[in-house]
Design an enzyme around this catalytic site. Structure first.
Site, short mmCIF file in Angstrom:
data_model
loop_
_atom_site.label_atom_id
_atom_site.label_comp_id
_atom_site.label_asym_id
_atom_site.label_seq_id
_atom_site.Cartn_x
_atom_site.Cartn_y
_atom_site.Cartn_z
N ASP A 136 -2.43 3.04 4.13
CA ASP A 136 -2.94 3.94 3.09
C ASP A 136 -3.46 3.17 1.87
O ASP A 136 -3.73 3.76 0.83
CB ASP A 136 -1.85 4.94 2.67
CG ASP A 136 -0.61 4.26 2.08
OD1 ASP A 136 -0.59 3.00 2.01
OD2 ASP A 136 0.33 4.97 1.68
N GLU A 143 1.93 3.00 -3.96
CA GLU A 143 1.34 4.00 -3.09
C GLU A 143 0.14 4.69 -3.76
O GLU A 143 0.02 4.66 -4.99
CB GLU A 143 2.40 5.06 -2.74
CG GLU A 143 3.55 4.53 -1.89
CD GLU A 143 3.19 4.36 -0.42
OE1 GLU A 143 2.00 4.20 -0.08
OE2 GLU A 143 4.12 4.38 0.41
#
Ligand code: GLP
Length: 236
Positions: A136, A143
């Protein structure tokens, strides 16, 4: 950015190990920012061999790792401390007291995060930061988000990261859901950054991160702004 495409994982590992070892040869008391995951394993094995062959001396090197799972202590075989000890530190002549990984079992996580940033500052910053990249686009455990977080912090892992890392645990339920990660400030202030990625599965995210827009939705994309970035990618 220096984007190097190679044909095999072995070639990627050779080049990465050569760059890291050159850093140590040029500055024997340098600070290496180190990463976990499967991507650096080949480079770590080659660094160990170079040390064994007397080509490089890690005795004055300090290391600072990117991240650690919250709740896992260094004895846990999936902790990043355990990973580093077993895949690199015990195979080179680094002083284990000069190796640093966030303490995932700290009772006060916020204090641990602050102390980690103070540590980075106290050693004069990182000379060379090694990174992998998550599917990702995460680096360390930064993140995708709506902003780039600067300092070391506690993070909720993305479900896709938990899925990806479940392969190392007995079951998906055993994967910790939170981690401590160095922030983008620590990573971006490193003098040199070396990101390695391999496999067809990483092709799309590598394209997005290094040839797409700079956005916190793809955390690694911020590295496009780093003045000394090398990316080594092998499709195989
Ligand atoms: C983990 C680590 C990252 C690493 C990523 C990719 O989530 N926190 O630092 O880059 O995995 O791992 P791999 O190299 O196994 O694809």
């Amino acid at each position: 950015m220096n984007f190097i495409k190679v044909n095999t994982y072995d070639e990627l590992s050779c080049k990465a190990a050569a760059l890291i070892c050159s850093q140590v040869v040029m500055k024997p008391d340098c600070v290496l920012g180190l990463a976990t995951g499967s991507s650096p394993l080949g480079a770590y094995a080659k660094m160990a061999q170079k040390c064994k062959d007397g080509e490089v001396d890690f005795s004055r090197v300090k290391s600072i790792n990117l991240d650690e799972y919250v709740g896992l202590d260094g004895q846990h075989d999936q902790s990043y401390r355990y990973f580093m000890n077993n895949n690199l530190f015990k195979h080179i002549n680094i002083d284990i007291n000069n190796t640093h990984v966030p303490n995932g079992c700290a009772t006060d996580v916020d204090a641990e995060c602050k102390a980690y940033d103070a540590l980075i500052e106290s050693v004069g910053g990182i000379d060379l930061q090694l990174l992998g990249i998550g599917l990702d686009g995460h680096i360390g455990f930064n993140e995708p988000d709506s902003y780039f977080e600067k300092t070391t912090h506690k993070v909720e892992l993305d479900p896709s990261t938990i899925d990806a890392n479940a392969r190392f645990f007995a079951s998906r339920d055993d994967v910790p859901t939170t981690a401590i990660t160095m922030g983008m400030g620590g990573i971006m202030s490193a003098k040199k950054v070396l990101l390695i990625a391999n496999g067809k599965g990483k092709k799309d995210i590598v394209e997005k991160a290094f040839f797409g827009p700079i956005t916190p939705a793809v955390p690694a994309s911020i590295l496009q702004l780093h003045p000394d970035l090398t990316v080594i990618y092998s499709e195989n």
